[in-house]
Design a protein around this motif. Structure first.
Motif, short mmCIF file in Angstrom:
data_model
loop_
_atom_site.label_atom_id
_atom_site.label_comp_id
_atom_site.label_asym_id
_atom_site.label_seq_id
_atom_site.Cartn_x
_atom_site.Cartn_y
_atom_site.Cartn_z
N ARG A 97 23.41 50.07 54.78
CA ARG A 97 23.30 50.09 53.32
C ARG A 97 22.28 51.15 52.89
O ARG A 97 21.20 51.24 53.45
CB ARG A 97 22.85 48.71 52.84
CG ARG A 97 22.71 48.60 51.33
CD ARG A 97 22.12 47.27 50.93
NE ARG A 97 20.74 47.08 51.34
CZ ARG A 97 19.68 47.57 50.70
NH1 ARG A 97 19.83 48.29 49.61
NH2 ARG A 97 18.45 47.34 51.16
N GLN A 98 22.66 51.93 51.89
CA GLN A 98 21.75 52.95 51.37
C GLN A 98 20.65 52.28 50.54
O GLN A 98 20.90 51.29 49.85
CB GLN A 98 22.52 53.94 50.49
CG GLN A 98 23.53 54.78 51.26
CD GLN A 98 22.86 55.73 52.22
OE1 GLN A 98 22.06 56.55 51.83
NE2 GLN A 98 23.20 55.61 53.49
N LEU A 99 19.46 52.82 50.63
CA LEU A 99 18.33 52.28 49.86
C LEU A 99 18.48 52.65 48.39
O LEU A 99 18.98 53.73 48.05
CB LEU A 99 17.02 52.84 50.40
CG LEU A 99 16.66 52.49 51.85
CD1 LEU A 99 15.36 53.17 52.24
CD2 LEU A 99 16.54 51.00 52.03
N THR A 100 18.01 51.77 47.52
CA THR A 100 18.00 52.07 46.09
C THR A 100 16.87 53.06 45.80
O THR A 100 16.00 53.29 46.66
CB THR A 100 17.77 50.79 45.27
OG1 THR A 100 16.46 50.27 45.57
CG2 THR A 100 18.84 49.74 45.56
N GLU A 101 16.85 53.60 44.59
CA GLU A 101 15.79 54.55 44.23
C GLU A 101 14.41 53.92 44.33
O GLU A 101 13.46 54.56 44.78
CB GLU A 101 16.03 55.10 42.82
CG GLU A 101 17.11 56.15 42.77
CD GLU A 101 17.16 56.84 41.42
OE1 GLU A 101 16.09 57.11 40.83
OE2 GLU A 101 18.27 57.10 40.97
N ASP A 102 14.30 52.67 43.91
CA ASP A 102 13.01 51.97 43.98
C ASP A 102 12.57 51.77 45.43
O ASP A 102 11.40 51.94 45.77
CB ASP A 102 13.09 50.61 43.27
CG ASP A 102 13.28 50.75 41.77
OD1 ASP A 102 12.94 51.83 41.22
OD2 ASP A 102 13.75 49.79 41.15
N ALA A 105 11.40 55.11 46.80
CA ALA A 105 10.06 55.42 46.29
C ALA A 105 9.00 54.61 47.04
O ALA A 105 7.94 55.14 47.42
CB ALA A 105 9.99 55.17 44.79
N ALA A 106 9.30 53.34 47.28
CA ALA A 106 8.35 52.49 48.00
C ALA A 106 8.18 52.97 49.44
O ALA A 106 7.06 52.97 49.98
CB ALA A 106 8.83 51.04 47.98
N ALA A 107 9.28 53.38 50.08
CA ALA A 107 9.20 53.88 51.46
C ALA A 107 8.38 55.16 51.53
O ALA A 107 7.59 55.35 52.47
CB ALA A 107 10.61 54.12 52.01
N LEU A 130 9.81 59.30 57.78
CA LEU A 130 10.91 58.71 57.01
C LEU A 130 12.23 58.83 57.77
O LEU A 130 13.02 57.88 57.80
CB LEU A 130 11.02 59.39 55.64
CG LEU A 130 9.89 59.08 54.65
CD1 LEU A 130 10.02 59.97 53.42
CD2 LEU A 130 9.90 57.62 54.26
N LYS A 131 12.45 59.97 58.39
CA LYS A 131 13.70 60.16 59.15
C LYS A 131 13.76 59.23 60.35
O LYS A 131 14.82 58.72 60.70
CB LYS A 131 13.84 61.62 59.60
CG LYS A 131 14.24 62.54 58.47
CD LYS A 131 14.40 63.96 58.93
CE LYS A 131 14.78 64.83 57.75
NZ LYS A 131 14.95 66.23 58.12
N ARG A 148 7.64 66.01 48.01
CA ARG A 148 6.88 67.18 47.55
C ARG A 148 6.17 66.87 46.24
O ARG A 148 4.98 67.19 46.06
CB ARG A 148 7.83 68.37 47.37
CG ARG A 148 7.13 69.64 46.93
CD ARG A 148 8.11 70.79 46.72
NE ARG A 148 8.97 71.00 47.88
CZ ARG A 148 8.65 71.76 48.93
NH1 ARG A 148 7.48 72.37 48.95
NH2 ARG A 148 9.47 71.91 49.93
N ALA A 149 6.87 66.21 45.30
CA ALA A 149 6.27 65.89 44.01
C ALA A 149 5.08 64.93 44.18
O ALA A 149 4.05 65.09 43.53
CB ALA A 149 7.32 65.26 43.09
N ARG A 150 5.20 63.96 45.09
CA ARG A 150 4.12 63.01 45.31
C ARG A 150 2.90 63.69 45.93
O ARG A 150 1.76 63.34 45.63
CB ARG A 150 4.57 61.87 46.22
CG ARG A 150 5.60 60.98 45.57
CD ARG A 150 5.02 59.64 45.24
NE ARG A 150 5.83 58.71 44.51
CZ ARG A 150 7.11 58.48 44.59
NH1 ARG A 150 7.85 59.17 45.41
NH2 ARG A 150 7.70 57.56 43.87
N LEU A 151 3.16 64.65 46.83
CA LEU A 151 2.05 65.27 47.53
C LEU A 151 1.38 66.38 46.71
O LEU A 151 0.24 66.74 47.00
CB LEU A 151 2.54 65.86 48.87
CG LEU A 151 2.94 64.83 49.91
CD1 LEU A 151 3.52 65.51 51.14
CD2 LEU A 151 1.77 63.93 50.30
#
Length: 153
Positions: A97-102, A105-107, A130-131, A148-151
């Protein structure tokens, strides 16, 4: 049960039920896995590909078909776009199952915190983690810009 076994079982069921489209897609999956096995043997590996590599192959197959479906739609070939989407549905049965956007973001936040990443120079380590932890469960083409945006903020 490993992915190869699940795919082989699905192939047998599709043969028995005479599901031509599904059978064709399952054979394409098997061919892609066997191609990778042969490539690995050429590199000196004795074992075939494992589940993480099979997940990566399936992910690439889905991405290719999504791009093809988009191109067919732009070209006005809706019948071919539907055929690509049918193949995507068969392939996705074997993906987790693919992860949701939330959840993505948490991962990302958890990986950054765990590694103590502070700058863009740490992006490779974060993406690597993550991979390793979420192979086949998130689209890393979309995750990269988020990391990139978070860092950088």
């Amino acid at each position: 049960m490993d992915l190869r076994t699940r795919i082989a079982a699905a192939l047998k069921v599709a043969m028995k039920n005479k599901e031509a489209e599904r059978l064709g897609t399952l054979r394409l999956i098997n061919a892609a896995i066997k191609d990778r096995d042969i490539a690995l043997r050429g590199e000196g590996a004795e074992d075939g590909v494992g589940d993480p590599e099979v997940l990566a192959i399936l992910g690439r197959m889905v991405k290719q078909r999504q791009e093809s479906a988009r191109a067919y739609e732009e070209g006005g070939r809706l019948d071919l776009a539907e055929a690509e989407r049918a193949e995507i549905a068969v392939i996705e049965e074997f993906l987790p199952r693919q992860l949701t956007e939330d959840e993505v973001a948490a991962a990302i936040d958890a990986a950054i915190a765990e590694l103590g990443a502070e700058s863009i120079r740490d992006m490779g380590r974060v993406m690597g983690q993550l991979k390793a932890n979420y192979a086949g469960r998130m689209d890393f083409g979309q995750v990269g810009p988020m990391v990139r945006a978070r860092l950088t903020s």
